[in-house]
Write an enzyme that holds these catalytic residues in place. Structure first.
Site, mmCIF file in Angstrom:
data_model
loop_
_atom_site.group_PDB
_atom_site.id
_atom_site.type_symbol
_atom_site.label_atom_id
_atom_site.label_comp_id
_atom_site.label_asym_id
_atom_site.label_seq_id
_atom_site.Cartn_x
_atom_site.Cartn_y
_atom_site.Cartn_z
ATOM 1 N N SER A 15 0.773 -1.183 0.092
ATOM 2 C CA SER A 15 -0.163 0.048 0.107
ATOM 3 C C SER A 15 0.918 1.293 -0.098
ATOM 4 O O SER A 15 0.475 2.481 -0.669
ATOM 5 C CB SER A 15 -1.055 -0.099 1.158
ATOM 6 N N HIS A 111 8.844 3.179 8.689
ATOM 7 C CA HIS A 111 8.646 2.333 9.690
ATOM 8 C C HIS A 111 7.416 2.713 10.530
ATOM 9 O O HIS A 111 7.290 3.913 10.627
ATOM 10 C CB HIS A 111 10.199 2.302 10.548
HETATM 11 C C1 GAR Z 1 4.040 -0.642 6.756
HETATM 12 O O1 GAR Z 1 3.248 -0.362 7.660
HETATM 13 C C2 GAR Z 1 5.362 -0.236 6.985
HETATM 14 O O2 GAR Z 1 5.619 0.885 7.493
HETATM 15 C C3 GAR Z 1 6.030 -1.619 7.798
HETATM 16 O O3 GAR Z 1 5.247 -2.704 6.855
HETATM 17 C C4 GAR Z 1 4.007 -2.326 6.446
HETATM 18 C C5 GAR Z 1 3.895 -2.569 4.992
HETATM 19 O O4 GAR Z 1 2.505 -2.193 4.407
HETATM 20 N N1 GAR Z 1 7.373 -1.717 7.575
HETATM 21 C C6 GAR Z 1 8.026 -2.215 8.342
HETATM 22 O O5 GAR Z 1 7.601 -2.661 9.347
HETATM 23 C C7 GAR Z 1 9.428 -2.439 8.373
HETATM 24 N N2 GAR Z 1 10.207 -2.431 9.259
HETATM 25 P P1 GAR Z 1 2.451 -2.014 2.742
HETATM 26 O O6 GAR Z 1 3.149 -3.160 2.141
HETATM 27 O O7 GAR Z 1 1.105 -2.129 2.688
HETATM 28 O O8 GAR Z 1 3.053 -0.741 2.462
#
Ligand code: GAR
Length: 215
Positions: A15, A111
């Site tokens: 996302s 993050h």
């Molecule tokens: C997001 O919340 C991002 O901040 C987190 O994973 C999610 C990915 O969502 N990242 C971490 O935790 C990295 N340490 P997405 O695939 O929908 O962008």
């Protein structure tokens, strides 16, 4: 305007990737999303990137016996697409110091916490357990130490009575989607620069406001 060629590295739904792709559609955005790379062949974000007309590539970490081999394959794909800058967006592999150093100053991450609080995983659960009243997200340069790099931008959200992990995560991700494109713009247009291990900004700030929770 020469636009910076950016690769987004994902492992899941993507996302944040979508928010970066959408922001980069603006003609004045200083970066173009030239590649989406996933370490997981089943990452839902791959289909979303293809639907947006972005080149995609899978480098499956399970097909490589060492982290170095895996990262060499990633470097080859990044070079093939002439990538100048990397955005990690839910990329859930720990990178070796060698890879991070090769991309020093040219790789950022989003993050889901107000760093340096809650490095690592399960940030929303830990924020609730600690009883913090303000939580949020951070975009930062990537350094070898996990979630420890110079901070480019942060957004805060309140933690409210009755919050669950899911409700808090939903509140934070809305801010991630706004913050990450803003941070990438500031880096690529030179508003935010890495100087001696810290981020320096070339515009002034209005320091009169406060983020207060409860409001
Ligand atoms: C997001 O919340 C991002 O901040 C987190 O994973 C999610 C990915 O969502 N990242 C971490 O935790 C990295 N340490 P997405 O695939 O929908 O962008």
């Amino acid at each position: 305007m020469a636009r910076c060629r950016v690769a987004i590295l994902i492992s899941g739904r993507g996302s944040n990737m979508v928010s970066l792709i959408e922001a980069a559609r603006a003609p004045d955005f200083p970066a173009e999303i030239a590649l989406v790379l996933s370490n997981r062949p089943d990452a839902a974000g791959l289909e979303r990137a293809k639907a947006a007309g972005i080149a995609t590539c899978v480098i499956d970490h399970k097909a490589h016996s060492t982290r170095e081999d895996f990262e060499q394959a990633m470097d080859a794909a990044l070079a093939e697409h002439a990538i100048a800058f990397i955005c990690l967006a839910g990329f859930m592999r720990v990178l070796t110091d060698g890879f991070v150093e090769r991309w020093a100053g040219r790789m950022v991450n989003v993050h889901p916490s107000l760093l340096p609080l809650f490095r690592g995983t399960q940030t929303h659960r830990r924020a609730l357990e600690e009883g913090v009243l303000v939580h949020g997200c951070t975009v930062h340069f990537v350094v070898p130490e996990l979630d420890a790099g110079p901070i480019i931008a942060q957004a805060a959200v309140p933690v409210v009575p009755g919050d669950t992990e899911e409700r808090l995560a939903a509140r934070v991700i809305v801010q991630e989607h706004k913050l990450y494109p803003q941070a990438l713009r500031m880096i690529c247009d030179g508003t935010a620069r890495l100087e001696n291990g810290r981020v320096a900004f070339s515009r002034g700030w209005d320091a009169s406001g406060a983020l207060r929770s409860p409001g």
